[in-house]
Design an enzyme around this catalytic site. Structure first.
Site, PDB file in Angstrom:
ATOM      1  N   HIS A 181       0.956  -0.943   0.053  1.00  0.00           N
ATOM      2  CA  HIS A 181      -0.081  -0.051  -0.025  1.00  0.00           C
ATOM      3  C   HIS A 181       0.750   1.175   0.574  1.00  0.00           C
ATOM      4  O   HIS A 181       0.735   2.375  -0.292  1.00  0.00           O
ATOM      5  CB  HIS A 181      -1.288  -0.149   1.562  1.00  0.00           C
ATOM      6  CG  HIS A 181      -1.461   1.059   1.475  1.00  0.00           C
ATOM      7  ND1 HIS A 181      -3.389   1.447   1.582  1.00  0.00           N
ATOM      8  CD2 HIS A 181      -1.177   2.111   2.220  1.00  0.00           C
ATOM      9  CE1 HIS A 181      -4.007   2.229   1.732  1.00  0.00           C
ATOM     10  NE2 HIS A 181      -2.555   3.025   1.537  1.00  0.00           N
ATOM     11  N   GLU A 182       1.708   1.176   1.117  1.00  0.00           N
ATOM     12  CA  GLU A 182       2.907   2.787   1.054  1.00  0.00           C
ATOM     13  C   GLU A 182       3.334   3.103  -0.092  1.00  0.00           C
ATOM     14  O   GLU A 182       3.696   3.617  -0.171  1.00  0.00           O
ATOM     15  CB  GLU A 182       3.581   2.133   2.465  1.00  0.00           C
ATOM     16  CG  GLU A 182       2.567   2.527   3.684  1.00  0.00           C
ATOM     17  CD  GLU A 182       1.675   3.586   3.446  1.00  0.00           C
ATOM     18  OE1 GLU A 182       2.035   4.679   2.973  1.00  0.00           O
ATOM     19  OE2 GLU A 182       0.354   3.087   4.256  1.00  0.00           O
TER      20      GLU A 182
ATOM     21  N   HIS B 172       1.712   4.532  -2.779  1.00  0.00           N
ATOM     22  CA  HIS B 172       1.734   5.459  -2.500  1.00  0.00           C
ATOM     23  C   HIS B 172       3.008   6.448  -2.857  1.00  0.00           C
ATOM     24  O   HIS B 172       3.300   7.443  -3.735  1.00  0.00           O
ATOM     25  CB  HIS B 172       1.771   6.449  -1.181  1.00  0.00           C
ATOM     26  CG  HIS B 172       0.483   6.201  -0.526  1.00  0.00           C
ATOM     27  ND1 HIS B 172      -0.720   7.016  -1.254  1.00  0.00           N
ATOM     28  CD2 HIS B 172      -0.476   5.572   0.723  1.00  0.00           C
ATOM     29  CE1 HIS B 172      -2.203   6.786   0.271  1.00  0.00           C
ATOM     30  NE2 HIS B 172      -1.193   5.863   0.010  1.00  0.00           N
TER      31      HIS B 172
ATOM     32  N   HIS C  65       3.361   7.132  -6.411  1.00  0.00           N
ATOM     33  CA  HIS C  65       2.765   8.141  -7.100  1.00  0.00           C
ATOM     34  C   HIS C  65       3.368   8.985  -7.064  1.00  0.00           C
ATOM     35  O   HIS C  65       3.417  10.207  -7.615  1.00  0.00           O
ATOM     36  CB  HIS C  65       1.074   8.481  -6.124  1.00  0.00           C
ATOM     37  CG  HIS C  65      -0.026   9.318  -6.518  1.00  0.00           C
ATOM     38  ND1 HIS C  65      -0.892   9.421  -5.722  1.00  0.00           N
ATOM     39  CD2 HIS C  65       0.322   9.748  -7.371  1.00  0.00           C
ATOM     40  CE1 HIS C  65      -1.505  10.177  -6.605  1.00  0.00           C
ATOM     41  NE2 HIS C  65      -0.900  10.570  -7.979  1.00  0.00           N
TER      42      HIS C  65
END
Length: 709
Positions: free
Chosen positions: A500-501, A504, A507
């Site tokens: 998940h991180e 990010h 991104h």
């Protein structure tokens, strides 16, 4: 989760010139050796942590404030007609020193804090709040912004330029530029007080987390726990000067396995209650007064700015737009989640009764009996899975997926300085061999680090003076500690959190826009979780597991039989997991749709709101109010729903990969080009529809959580 929620000084960068002048002599003495006062002379512009001292921060903040104030004054004194370049771009590019020190200090405050860092934060926060107000309540500056905004239909202006102009125009309006003098003065006071209250909330939470220890001196009380968990507890005890004992803390990698496997029910209850009582112990670290003040001040600020509630104010800048839309989503999911959670509770109670337990299922029993039931139903023991999820292998799995989807690679960097020995750094290289940026990974818990996991940036991507500015990104987690004889072995939850991180992080790394204000994760709160949550889909996908899930001792690839069991149990306990996150999102909204100032009994308010929605006693919200840092010491107030809003997007978006193949390079490139690289340069739904061809179908969220077939 981005779950993610940093002290982002880079967005609050202002104070008065008078303060800077009062400190001028001190600044001059520090200028020669303060590394923040000029561009970092390091490989790829990474922070020189080996040179940065704690005493550098405050002078750098003051100097940065002075520099940006002068830059703002220069913009407003221009005699030329306001243009996009001489006004909006000039504002966007202002404050280099402040950006440097804010990004580093924000990261250190989250991951390597101590009383000195906390004191600096308390001293600087109101100054930054004032400085921020000095910019966004600057009428001559806004007059120039309005001229550029009025020219928004200029056909020569790109969509990205229009978005940047609109962003700054709205920032001024939402910051109170239209208020009268008395209202502006009051708004300044509110902003200062809120900045300090947020710091106080986080400081109290860190203290409460670190102060509690469950000390065990009888080995019989360790019954049910694995040797790994016991060894880590022994190591913790030894570090705390209690050699020969075992210590469990309120760090999640410590308390969660205890709740899952410890046979001693009284100790499970004791540890669990300590976890959910943080900030609610009527001591010097109690957060109930902070919550009262924060909620009321947020409401007053919203009212000053013309909004009915804080939620109305926040949501005006999101995809959701209104509280009604948020409640619509949450209530719809709740209708599926709560009945499923009740079924799960009933099944656990039957197990308790069958085993001769003479008690009703309580919240501190849920994890323990869930693990028993998982093993019974699926012959799946998470402890048997952990050897296949050594942290370095999981990290490499995340890297490998990025390589297959986007062609990028990660090369360990020995040139950059790090702020703690556990931190790793990687150069990120594109498919054509060009340099993308730097990624820092900080995965292990320590007393100086707050709980949770998050992503941030030491430098955002942009284009300045025609030169591409490469991003410098970091991921922080609190995963299982290694022991003397074993590396860090992750639970399935920790595996998905790492992915998940990392999503990010991508991104931020793959951003390709022109302006700092639109770069990377500078998107609406309920869109920012799309890149992170879609990446979770790869973490435990069978094709991906076969590539990275290898036994840490033998190198054996995870067996097909284990993968099959994992797949079969994918939605096991989904009622509980969904209910606790929706309950937290509803609690957040309830705090922020309030329309009348009042003196809250925090416990009674929370209890009443959870009773209204029918939350069963066996489950508590994922975050109770007094340790709900996302909303009281982070950027997620009236925004915790974003994880579920974004799940509507990510569940639908992943279908594009399922349809073509989870490693389909064309689909991956489309996601990179239309989502990851665009930052906030276009309306988020427009970006999504370009990628997917249509708006997201909510049915995939319900399928993803196993509520419908």
């Amino acid at each position: 989760m981005i779950k993610k929620f940093l002290f982002l000084f880079s967005l609050t960068i202002m104070t008065t010139l008078s303060y800077a002048q009062d400190n001028q002599n001190n600044i001059k003495q520090m200028d020669a050796k303060n590394p923040f006062l000029e561009a970092f002379k390091t490989p790829n512009g990474t922070p020189p942590f080996d040179l940065i001292k704690k005493e550098d921060y405050k002078p750098a903040f003051v100097k940065g404030i002075e520099q940006q104030a002068a830059e703002i004054n220069a913009i407003t004194r221009k005699r030329d007609v306001a243009t996009f370049e001489n006004t909006v771009v000039a504002l966007d590019e202002s404050g280099e020193i402040l950006d440097r020190v804010s990004s580093v200090f924000g990261a250190i405050r989250g991951a390597q804090s101590d009383p000195d860092i906390q004191k600096i934060a308390e001293e600087i926060s109101p100054l930054l709040s004032e400085h921020d107000d000095n910019i966004y309540l600057n009428e001559p500056l806004f007059a120039r912004i309005k001229i550029v905004y009025a020219d928004s239909l200029n056909p020569a202006r790109t969509t990205e330029q229009k978005r940047l102009v609109e962003k700054y125009y709205k920032r001024f309006v939402r910051s109170g530029i239209a208020l009268d003098a008395a209202q502006k003065d009051r708004l300044r006071e509110i902003n200062k007080e809120l900045s300090l209250l947020s710091l106080s909330f986080g400081k109290n939470l860190l203290a409460e987390t670190n102060n509690y220890e469950l000390v065990i001196d009888n080995s019989k009380d360790l019954s049910g726990l694995s040797s790994d968990v016991i060894n880590i507890a022994a190591k913790t005890a030894k570090e705390k000067g209690m050699d020969g004992k075992w210590v469990f803390t309120l760090s999640k990698p410590s308390w969660l396995p205890f709740l899952q496997y410890a046979d001693n029910r009284d100790l499970r209850e004791k540890l669990y209650k300590a976890m959910y009582s943080r900030g609610n112990n009527n001591n010097e670290f109690d957060n109930k007064k902070n919550i009262n003040k924060i909620v009321n001040l947020r409401l007053e600020k919203a009212n000053l700015l013309g909004y009915k509630s804080h939620a109305d104010y926040v949501l005006d800048e999101t995809m959701a737009k209104t509280p009604d839309n948020v409640f619509g989503l949450l209530n719809n999911i709740w209708e599926y989640a709560l009945p499923q959670a009740k079924k799960e509770a009933s099944e656990l109670q039957k197990m308790i009764d069958r085993d001769g337990g003479n008690f009703q299922l309580a919240s501190w029993d849920w994890w323990y009996y869930t693990e028993k039931l998982r093993k019974e139903k699926y012959a799946l023991d998470e402890e048997a899975l952990k050897p296949y999820f050594m942290v370095d292998n999981v990290r490499d799995g995340a890297f490998l997926v990025a390589n297959k989807l986007y062609g990028i690679t990660f090369k360990p960097s020995s040139e950059v300085s790090i702020y703690h020995k556990d931190v790793q750094a990687f150069d990120v290289i594109d498919a054509d061999g060009s340099f993308i940026g730097v990624l820092y990974l900080d995965y292990f818990p320590r007393a100086s680090k707050r709980n949770g996991a998050w992503m941030g940036s030491f430098r955002k991507q942009s284009v300045k003076n025609g030169e591409f500015v490469n991003p410098i990104i970091y991921n922080v987690g609190n995963f299982a500690l290694p022991t003397e004889d074993k590396p860090s072995l992750l639970t399935l939850e920790q595996v998905t959190t790492l992915f998940h991180e990392f999503g990010h992080g991508l991104h931020g790394l793959l951003s390709s826009v022109n302006y700092n204000g639109l770069s990377g994760t500078a998107v609406s709160r309920d869109f920012v979780e799309l890149p992170s949550q879609i990446y979770e889909h790869w973490a435990l996908h069978p094709e991906v597991l076969k590539l990275y899930a290898k036994h840490y001792q033998t190198g054996e690839v995870i067996p097909d039989a284990l993968i099959a069991k994992m797949q079969e149990a994918t939605n096991f306990n989904s009622g509980f997991e969904t209910t606790e996150i929706v309950a937290a999102a509803l609690l957040d909204m309830k705090w922020h749709v309030i329309t009348e100032q009042q003196d809250f009994d925090v416990d009674a308010f929370e209890s009443n709101e959870m009773n209204k929605i029918g939350l069963i006693s066996e489950i508590i919200p994922r975050y109770k109010s007094t340790y709900f840092a996302h909303i009281f010491d982070g950027g997620y107030s009236a925004g915790y729903y974003s994880y579920l809003w974004s799940e509507v997007l990510d569940a639908d978006a992943f279908e594009a990969f399922v349809e073509k193949g989870v490693f389909d390079r064309t689909t991956g490139q489309s996601f990179r080009d239309n989502i990851l690289s665009k930052g906030g340069s276009e309306d988020p739904m427009t970006l999504y529809k370009i990628f997917r061809g249509a708006e997201p179908n909510p049915i995939y969220l319900l399928k993803n959580r196993g509520f419908i077939k």
